[in-house]
Motif scaffolding. Sequence first.
Motif, PDB file in Angstrom:
ATOM      1  N   ILE A 198       0.842  -1.198   0.000  1.00  0.00           N
ATOM      2  CA  ILE A 198       0.000   0.000   0.000  1.00  0.00           C
ATOM      3  C   ILE A 198       0.877   1.247   0.000  1.00  0.00           C
ATOM      4  CG2 ILE A 198      -1.894   1.181   1.170  1.00  0.00           C
ATOM      5  CD1 ILE A 198      -2.396  -1.444   2.700  1.00  0.00           C
ATOM      6  N   ASP A 199       0.606   2.139  -0.917  1.00  0.00           N
ATOM      7  CA  ASP A 199       1.310   3.418  -0.952  1.00  0.00           C
ATOM      8  C   ASP A 199       0.954   4.196   0.308  1.00  0.00           C
ATOM      9  OD1 ASP A 199       1.658   6.368  -1.548  1.00  0.00           O
ATOM     10  OD2 ASP A 199       2.502   5.527  -3.381  1.00  0.00           O
ATOM     11  N   ALA A 200       1.957   4.594   1.086  1.00  0.00           N
ATOM     12  CA  ALA A 200       1.719   5.228   2.388  1.00  0.00           C
ATOM     13  C   ALA A 200       1.074   6.589   2.278  1.00  0.00           C
ATOM     14  CB  ALA A 200       3.044   5.344   3.158  1.00  0.00           C
ATOM     15  N   ASN A 201       1.070   7.195   1.094  1.00  0.00           N
ATOM     16  CA  ASN A 201       0.465   8.516   0.912  1.00  0.00           C
ATOM     17  C   ASN A 201      -0.884   8.451   0.212  1.00  0.00           C
ATOM     18  OD1 ASN A 201       2.635  10.054   2.073  1.00  0.00           O
ATOM     19  ND2 ASN A 201       3.816   9.670   0.218  1.00  0.00           N
ATOM     20  N   THR A 202      -0.935   7.730  -0.900  1.00  0.00           N
ATOM     21  CA  THR A 202      -2.159   7.724  -1.710  1.00  0.00           C
ATOM     22  C   THR A 202      -3.135   6.627  -1.312  1.00  0.00           C
ATOM     23  OG1 THR A 202      -1.264   6.242  -3.415  1.00  0.00           O
ATOM     24  CG2 THR A 202      -0.821   8.606  -3.650  1.00  0.00           C
ATOM     25  N   GLY A 203      -2.635   5.542  -0.690  1.00  0.00           N
ATOM     26  CA  GLY A 203      -3.486   4.406  -0.367  1.00  0.00           C
ATOM     27  C   GLY A 203      -3.643   3.418  -1.503  1.00  0.00           C
ATOM     28  N   GLN A 204      -3.016   3.663  -2.645  1.00  0.00           N
ATOM     29  CA  GLN A 204      -3.097   2.728  -3.769  1.00  0.00           C
ATOM     30  C   GLN A 204      -2.525   1.375  -3.353  1.00  0.00           C
ATOM     31  OE1 GLN A 204      -4.331   3.137  -7.209  1.00  0.00           O
ATOM     32  NE2 GLN A 204      -4.219   0.946  -6.799  1.00  0.00           N
ATOM     33  N   ALA A 205      -3.302   0.320  -3.547  1.00  0.00           N
ATOM     34  CA  ALA A 205      -2.907  -1.006  -3.072  1.00  0.00           C
ATOM     35  C   ALA A 205      -2.685  -1.969  -4.228  1.00  0.00           C
ATOM     36  CB  ALA A 205      -3.963  -1.569  -2.125  1.00  0.00           C
ATOM     37  N   VAL A 206      -1.702  -2.822  -4.037  1.00  0.00           N
ATOM     38  CA  VAL A 206      -1.425  -3.912  -4.977  1.00  0.00           C
ATOM     39  C   VAL A 206      -1.431  -5.209  -4.186  1.00  0.00           C
ATOM     40  CG1 VAL A 206       0.222  -4.905  -6.604  1.00  0.00           C
ATOM     41  CG2 VAL A 206       0.012  -2.416  -6.422  1.00  0.00           C
ATOM     42  N   SER A 207      -2.262  -6.137  -4.589  1.00  0.00           N
ATOM     43  CA  SER A 207      -2.321  -7.445  -3.932  1.00  0.00           C
ATOM     44  C   SER A 207      -1.513  -8.452  -4.739  1.00  0.00           C
ATOM     45  CB  SER A 207      -3.775  -7.919  -3.813  1.00  0.00           C
ATOM     46  OG  SER A 207      -3.827  -9.201  -3.220  1.00  0.00           O
ATOM     47  N   THR A 413      -7.763   3.693   0.197  1.00  0.00           N
ATOM     48  CA  THR A 413      -7.661   2.486  -0.629  1.00  0.00           C
ATOM     49  C   THR A 413      -9.022   2.096  -1.197  1.00  0.00           C
ATOM     50  OG1 THR A 413      -5.782   1.694   0.677  1.00  0.00           O
ATOM     51  CG2 THR A 413      -6.977   0.065  -0.633  1.00  0.00           C
ATOM     52  N   ARG A 414     -10.069   2.249  -0.384  1.00  0.00           N
ATOM     53  CA  ARG A 414     -11.418   1.872  -0.817  1.00  0.00           C
ATOM     54  C   ARG A 414     -11.872   2.639  -2.048  1.00  0.00           C
ATOM     55  NH1 ARG A 414     -15.028   3.638   1.941  1.00  0.00           N
ATOM     56  NH2 ARG A 414     -16.687   2.312   1.176  1.00  0.00           N
ATOM     57  N   THR A 415     -11.380   3.858  -2.205  1.00  0.00           N
ATOM     58  CA  THR A 415     -11.828   4.698  -3.320  1.00  0.00           C
ATOM     59  C   THR A 415     -11.047   4.436  -4.602  1.00  0.00           C
ATOM     60  OG1 THR A 415     -10.307   6.502  -2.749  1.00  0.00           O
ATOM     61  CG2 THR A 415     -12.470   6.504  -1.668  1.00  0.00           C
ATOM     62  N   LEU A 416     -10.014   3.606  -4.518  1.00  0.00           N
ATOM     63  CA  LEU A 416      -9.155   3.336  -5.675  1.00  0.00           C
ATOM     64  C   LEU A 416      -9.324   1.891  -6.135  1.00  0.00           C
ATOM     65  CD1 LEU A 416      -5.921   5.063  -4.300  1.00  0.00           C
ATOM     66  CD2 LEU A 416      -7.547   6.028  -5.947  1.00  0.00           C
ATOM     67  N   GLN A 417      -9.028   1.661  -7.385  1.00  0.00           N
ATOM     68  CA  GLN A 417      -9.081   0.311  -7.932  1.00  0.00           C
ATOM     69  C   GLN A 417      -7.855  -0.471  -7.467  1.00  0.00           C
ATOM     70  OE1 GLN A 417     -11.583  -1.098  -9.872  1.00  0.00           O
ATOM     71  NE2 GLN A 417     -10.460  -3.005  -9.613  1.00  0.00           N
ATOM     72  N   GLN A 418      -8.081  -1.563  -6.753  1.00  0.00           N
ATOM     73  CA  GLN A 418      -6.947  -2.364  -6.290  1.00  0.00           C
ATOM     74  C   GLN A 418      -6.341  -3.131  -7.453  1.00  0.00           C
ATOM     75  OE1 GLN A 418      -6.927  -4.551  -2.433  1.00  0.00           O
ATOM     76  NE2 GLN A 418      -6.672  -6.388  -3.672  1.00  0.00           N
TER      77      GLN A 418
END
Length: 455
Positions: A198-207, A413-418
């Motif tokens: 998870i990007d610590a600033n934007t919340g963008q997550a990669v699983s 993170t919820r607002t972004l496409q994982q």
Amino acid sequence: MSVVKSIRYPIRYPNQGSRDVMTRRGWWLVVLNLIMPGSAQVLAGNRKLGRFGLVSTLILWAAAIVVLVMLLVKPTAVLGFFAQTLALWAVQIFAIGYAVLWVVLTLDTLRLVRLVRAKPSARAAIAAFAVVLLVGVSGTAAYGAVLAGSARGALSGIFSASASLPPSNGRYNIMLLGGDAGPGRDGMRPDSMSVVSIDANTGQAVSIGVPRDLDPVPFSDGSPMQKLYPDGYGYNDNCDVDVCQLNSIYTEVELYKSKLYPNATKNNSQPGIEAMRDALEGVTGLKIQYYVLIDMEGFSQLVDALGGVTIDVKQKLPIGGDENLVGVTGWIQPGVQHMNGYTAQWYARSRESTSDYDRMARQRELEDAILKQFTPLTIATKFQDIAKAGAQVVKTDIPQSSIGYFADLAEKTRTLQQQNLELVPPAVDPTDPNFDQIHSMVQKAVTPPTASPKP
């Protein structure tokens, strides 16, 4: 003088000979005790007690207004504050204290009312009204104290008391383990493994999904397991358990090598979990700060506490049964479905008629669906059920002091496409993995694209 006082101060010095006056006064006192506890004593009784009640009430109102405003402006900050042990202790003590104070003020108000001087027809109504309010308000405060206590116990049971860790290269990497202690199994073992970066600033997550049949498995530099398996776990079938799979590392270390990780328990972890962390660091090339272990045996309780999850089912899946579909009790049909905990559990577990890689993809779907359900409103309205289920289902070394930060990050993170990266065929051959290639794939997935320079 008494007549003058009665005229100037009808509440404190009423005309006790008039039942009409005493009845109206009685209703005023019990209503004032509801609207602003302590005001009845200030007007008609012990002013010192009344002032204490008023100050306590004003503090309660001010705190409630601040919380409501913060819920509208930044709900995750409220969640973070009330996730702290000291804050929950303060809430519990204040709630118990206010419940006791309300009982004292209400009983004293009934004394000040002097029911025997009110109209006989009104006495029961005034008393009943006061008692109903007493039960409602003091009961609510007492229930708040119970909630605060149960939350404190659940949070301290799930989260770690250790200090928070900084991000690595601007990211938090969290190992997710799905432990399955299902029927016919001795103990629990991680049945699904992934790393969420998870990007610590934007919340963008990669699983990043890691298959359990990856072989061999390298360990991170400095790992005690690396010294035992320098060529990787499972190389030339070298391991101390029956099957040399990735999730066998957990079992082997828990059974035979727990002394390799002497500080695991102190850090709210287990030796097997720490060995899995070293393995997934070796596989992905990422520094993993935290882990989350979800016990699939009790997983359905958490999903039910959240109100279920919505999944777009791609293919028909059996509920129950063995590899030959003997004993199947039902089917999960294709299409968009809102699943309860039991159905969601089988959606994640079902292997029959599908591959392990299909199951991994379904588990990632489920993780994403659950994340979407963890809204501040859901947590606030169903907190006790979530806390009760979570204490039985979830274990992590994420510090309790970091709950607010990660709640805020999760909201982003919820607002972004994982993004999903599955280390499975055809991209990766689990029986002959190229870890330089895997590390490159991981870095490409977690590195955000840079904007093209303007001409």
